[in-house]
Design a protein around this motif. Structure first.
Motif, PDB file in Angstrom:
ATOM      1  N   VAL A  85      68.532 -12.630  -7.798  1.00 14.13           N
ATOM      2  CA  VAL A  85      67.147 -13.074  -7.982  1.00 14.13           C
ATOM      3  C   VAL A  85      66.467 -13.193  -6.617  1.00 14.13           C
ATOM      4  O   VAL A  85      66.950 -13.926  -5.745  1.00 14.13           O
ATOM      5  N   THR A  86      65.374 -12.473  -6.445  1.00 20.93           N
ATOM      6  CA  THR A  86      64.627 -12.500  -5.191  1.00 20.93           C
ATOM      7  C   THR A  86      63.234 -13.055  -5.439  1.00 20.93           C
ATOM      8  O   THR A  86      62.515 -12.577  -6.321  1.00 20.93           O
ATOM      9  N   THR A  87      62.852 -14.061  -4.663  1.00 23.09           N
ATOM     10  CA  THR A  87      61.519 -14.640  -4.738  1.00 23.09           C
ATOM     11  C   THR A  87      60.739 -14.220  -3.494  1.00 23.09           C
ATOM     12  O   THR A  87      61.198 -14.453  -2.364  1.00 23.09           O
ATOM     13  N   VAL A  88      59.606 -13.590  -3.704  1.00 22.50           N
ATOM     14  CA  VAL A  88      58.775 -13.106  -2.600  1.00 22.50           C
ATOM     15  C   VAL A  88      57.528 -13.976  -2.508  1.00 22.50           C
ATOM     16  O   VAL A  88      56.777 -14.111  -3.477  1.00 22.50           O
ATOM     17  N   ASN A  89      57.329 -14.578  -1.347  1.00 22.22           N
ATOM     18  CA  ASN A  89      56.129 -15.379  -1.083  1.00 22.22           C
ATOM     19  C   ASN A  89      55.252 -14.653  -0.070  1.00 22.22           C
ATOM     20  O   ASN A  89      55.764 -14.003   0.849  1.00 22.22           O
ATOM     21  N   PHE A  90      53.951 -14.785  -0.230  1.00 22.65           N
ATOM     22  CA  PHE A  90      53.029 -14.115   0.686  1.00 22.65           C
ATOM     23  C   PHE A  90      51.711 -14.873   0.749  1.00 22.65           C
ATOM     24  O   PHE A  90      51.427 -15.763  -0.067  1.00 22.65           O
ATOM     25  N   GLU A  91      50.917 -14.513   1.731  1.00 28.52           N
ATOM     26  CA  GLU A  91      49.582 -15.097   1.912  1.00 28.52           C
ATOM     27  C   GLU A  91      48.538 -14.002   1.779  1.00 28.52           C
ATOM     28  O   GLU A  91      48.768 -12.853   2.200  1.00 28.52           O
ATOM     29  N   VAL A  92      47.419 -14.325   1.166  1.00 23.73           N
ATOM     30  CA  VAL A  92      46.282 -13.403   1.071  1.00 23.73           C
ATOM     31  C   VAL A  92      45.117 -14.010   1.849  1.00 23.73           C
ATOM     32  O   VAL A  92      44.720 -15.152   1.590  1.00 23.73           O
ATOM     33  N   ARG A  93      44.601 -13.247   2.793  1.00 26.09           N
ATOM     34  CA  ARG A  93      43.460 -13.693   3.591  1.00 26.09           C
ATOM     35  C   ARG A  93      42.273 -12.780   3.302  1.00 26.09           C
ATOM     36  O   ARG A  93      42.415 -11.553   3.309  1.00 26.09           O
ATOM     37  N   GLY A  94      41.126 -13.394   3.048  1.00 22.52           N
ATOM     38  CA  GLY A  94      39.950 -12.615   2.682  1.00 22.52           C
ATOM     39  C   GLY A  94      38.731 -12.963   3.524  1.00 22.52           C
ATOM     40  O   GLY A  94      38.625 -14.065   4.068  1.00 22.52           O
ATOM     41  N   ARG A  95      37.829 -11.994   3.627  1.00 21.11           N
ATOM     42  CA  ARG A  95      36.546 -12.194   4.325  1.00 21.11           C
ATOM     43  C   ARG A  95      35.451 -11.547   3.476  1.00 21.11           C
ATOM     44  O   ARG A  95      35.621 -10.446   2.975  1.00 21.11           O
ATOM     45  N   ARG A  96      34.325 -12.267   3.326  1.00 26.81           N
ATOM     46  CA  ARG A  96      33.214 -11.722   2.546  1.00 26.81           C
ATOM     47  C   ARG A  96      31.979 -11.569   3.426  1.00 26.81           C
ATOM     48  O   ARG A  96      31.868 -12.211   4.482  1.00 26.81           O
ATOM     49  N   THR A  97      31.045 -10.766   2.948  1.00 23.17           N
ATOM     50  CA  THR A  97      29.831 -10.495   3.713  1.00 23.17           C
ATOM     51  C   THR A  97      28.758 -11.530   3.431  1.00 23.17           C
ATOM     52  O   THR A  97      28.191 -12.122   4.364  1.00 23.17           O
ATOM     53  N   ARG A  98      28.466 -11.771   2.151  1.00 20.35           N
ATOM     54  CA  ARG A  98      27.425 -12.747   1.795  1.00 20.35           C
ATOM     55  C   ARG A  98      28.081 -14.118   1.587  1.00 20.35           C
ATOM     56  O   ARG A  98      29.072 -14.245   0.859  1.00 20.35           O
ATOM     57  N   THR A  99      27.496 -15.117   2.210  1.00 21.01           N
ATOM     58  CA  THR A  99      28.114 -16.447   2.187  1.00 21.01           C
ATOM     59  C   THR A  99      27.204 -17.508   1.582  1.00 21.01           C
ATOM     60  O   THR A  99      27.458 -18.711   1.737  1.00 21.01           O
ATOM     61  N   ASP A 100      26.142 -17.111   0.896  1.00 19.43           N
ATOM     62  CA  ASP A 100      25.144 -18.090   0.460  1.00 19.43           C
ATOM     63  C   ASP A 100      25.682 -19.045  -0.598  1.00 19.43           C
ATOM     64  O   ASP A 100      25.346 -20.236  -0.589  1.00 19.43           O
ATOM     65  N   ALA A 101      26.512 -18.587  -1.526  1.00 16.96           N
ATOM     66  CA  ALA A 101      26.965 -19.443  -2.630  1.00 16.96           C
ATOM     67  C   ALA A 101      28.485 -19.446  -2.716  1.00 16.96           C
ATOM     68  O   ALA A 101      29.166 -18.566  -2.182  1.00 16.96           O
ATOM     69  N   ALA A 102      29.003 -20.469  -3.390  1.00 15.94           N
ATOM     70  CA  ALA A 102      30.449 -20.513  -3.642  1.00 15.94           C
ATOM     71  C   ALA A 102      30.836 -19.342  -4.546  1.00 15.94           C
ATOM     72  O   ALA A 102      30.050 -18.879  -5.380  1.00 15.94           O
ATOM     73  N   ARG A 103      32.063 -18.874  -4.391  1.00 15.32           N
ATOM     74  CA  ARG A 103      32.480 -17.691  -5.150  1.00 15.32           C
ATOM     75  C   ARG A 103      34.001 -17.639  -5.283  1.00 15.32           C
ATOM     76  O   ARG A 103      34.722 -18.035  -4.359  1.00 15.32           O
ATOM     77  N   ASP A 104      34.470 -17.160  -6.421  1.00 10.60           N
ATOM     78  CA  ASP A 104      35.895 -16.904  -6.641  1.00 10.60           C
ATOM     79  C   ASP A 104      36.101 -15.404  -6.804  1.00 10.60           C
ATOM     80  O   ASP A 104      35.386 -14.747  -7.563  1.00 10.60           O
ATOM     81  N   VAL A 105      37.066 -14.873  -6.099  1.00  9.79           N
ATOM     82  CA  VAL A 105      37.400 -13.452  -6.175  1.00  9.79           C
ATOM     83  C   VAL A 105      38.846 -13.335  -6.653  1.00  9.79           C
ATOM     84  O   VAL A 105      39.766 -13.826  -5.996  1.00  9.79           O
ATOM     85  N   VAL A 106      39.026 -12.716  -7.806  1.00 10.34           N
ATOM     86  CA  VAL A 106      40.364 -12.555  -8.385  1.00 10.34           C
ATOM     87  C   VAL A 106      40.901 -11.174  -8.015  1.00 10.34           C
ATOM     88  O   VAL A 106      40.246 -10.153  -8.259  1.00 10.34           O
ATOM     89  N   LEU A 107      42.084 -11.156  -7.417  1.00 12.09           N
ATOM     90  CA  LEU A 107      42.681  -9.902  -6.961  1.00 12.09           C
ATOM     91  C   LEU A 107      44.036  -9.694  -7.648  1.00 12.09           C
ATOM     92  O   LEU A 107      44.910 -10.561  -7.586  1.00 12.09           O
ATOM     93  N   PRO A 108      44.242  -8.565  -8.303  1.00 11.04           N
ATOM     94  CA  PRO A 108      45.538  -8.296  -8.929  1.00 11.04           C
ATOM     95  C   PRO A 108      46.554  -7.804  -7.883  1.00 11.04           C
ATOM     96  O   PRO A 108      46.203  -7.097  -6.947  1.00 11.04           O
ATOM     97  N   TYR A 109      47.785  -8.194  -8.066  1.00  6.58           N
ATOM     98  CA  TYR A 109      48.865  -7.717  -7.199  1.00  6.58           C
ATOM     99  C   TYR A 109      50.082  -7.413  -8.059  1.00  6.58           C
ATOM    100  O   TYR A 109      50.185  -7.839  -9.205  1.00  6.58           O
ATOM    101  N   PHE A 110      51.020  -6.658  -7.505  1.00  9.85           N
ATOM    102  CA  PHE A 110      52.200  -6.266  -8.259  1.00  9.85           C
ATOM    103  C   PHE A 110      53.477  -6.581  -7.497  1.00  9.85           C
ATOM    104  O   PHE A 110      53.464  -6.752  -6.273  1.00  9.85           O
ATOM    105  N   ILE A 111      54.572  -6.672  -8.228  1.00 11.17           N
ATOM    106  CA  ILE A 111      55.904  -6.588  -7.645  1.00 11.17           C
ATOM    107  C   ILE A 111      56.634  -5.495  -8.412  1.00 11.17           C
ATOM    108  O   ILE A 111      56.528  -5.409  -9.637  1.00 11.17           O
TER     109      ILE A 111
END
Length: 213
Positions: A85-111
């Motif tokens: 059993v292997t557990t993989v941990n990682f960090e996702v760092r993001g940058r956006r262009t427009r910053t006027d309002a709060a926002r959630d961005v959902v990103l799919p990932y795979f193993i």
């Protein structure tokens, strides 16, 4: 996912006798190493970052909306049971262009589990959520994925282990012959070699963008 490097790692990591430690020189003058059943953890080329555009069909630099990358990818492995059993941990760092309002961005990932450097035998897709506060240009989050491989499948057959670990003395005919030059041995090593690969689940357009930018 490099077949040649996998094979070299697998042979270099073939278990030799007793309680010798990895890298030690044994009494016969050979180098002792320990082969682990744990898969190699990595990120396939071209899947470690993702770029979102607004409008989505545009590929103009001025239309870049969000850029995110996967970093600090680390795996921990438990090979004490019948399944590895292997557990993989990682960090996702993001940058956006427009910053006027709060926002959630959902990103799919795979193993995905890759056997022998090329054969995908399992895949699972999950999601991470990047939350940007109002006025905030950057955000980060963490993700986790787990893989499971049969210990039996990741174990070299006894006859292959014997071929790889048998003593070879300088001057003997087989001392200068790489065991991996034998097709049966090479294929057995590849069959017992696995990778746990994580990355963003990208569309074909996103993959092309990462390849040509």
């Amino acid at each position: 996912m490099n077949v040649k490097s996998l094979a070299l790692i697998a042979v270099a990591a073939t278990a030799l006798a007793g309680c010798a430690k990895s890298g030690e020189i044994d009494a016969s003058g050979g180098i002792t190493a320990v082969r682990s059943a744990c898969p190699i953890v990595g990120v396939p080329a071209g899947t470690g970052d993702v770029t979102l555009f607004d409008p989505p069909a545009s590929r103009d630099e001025n239309a870049i909306d969000v850029v995110a990358n996967m970093t600090n990818v680390r795996g921990t492995c438990d090979d004490t049971g019948t399944d590895v059993v292997t557990t993989v941990n990682f960090e996702v760092r993001g940058r956006r262009t427009r910053t006027d309002a709060a926002r959630d961005v959902v990103l799919p990932y795979f193993i995905t589990i890759v056997r022998g450097g090329s054969s995908v035998i399992a895949k699972r897709v999950s999601q991470v959520n990047l939350h940007f506060d109002a006025g905030q240009a950057t955000a980060s989050t963490t993700g986790q994925a787990t893989s499971m491989v049969s210990r039996a499948a990741a174990t070299l057959p006894d006859d292959v282990r014997k071929e790889l670990t048998k003593p070879r003395k300088a001057g003997d005919q087989d001392a200068a012959v790489d065991p991996l030059s034998t097709p049966a041995v090479r294929q057995a090593v590849l069959r017992a070699s696995f990778e746990a690969m994580v990355g963003f689940q990208l569309t074909n357009d996103q993959l092309r963008y990462n390849a040509v930018r």
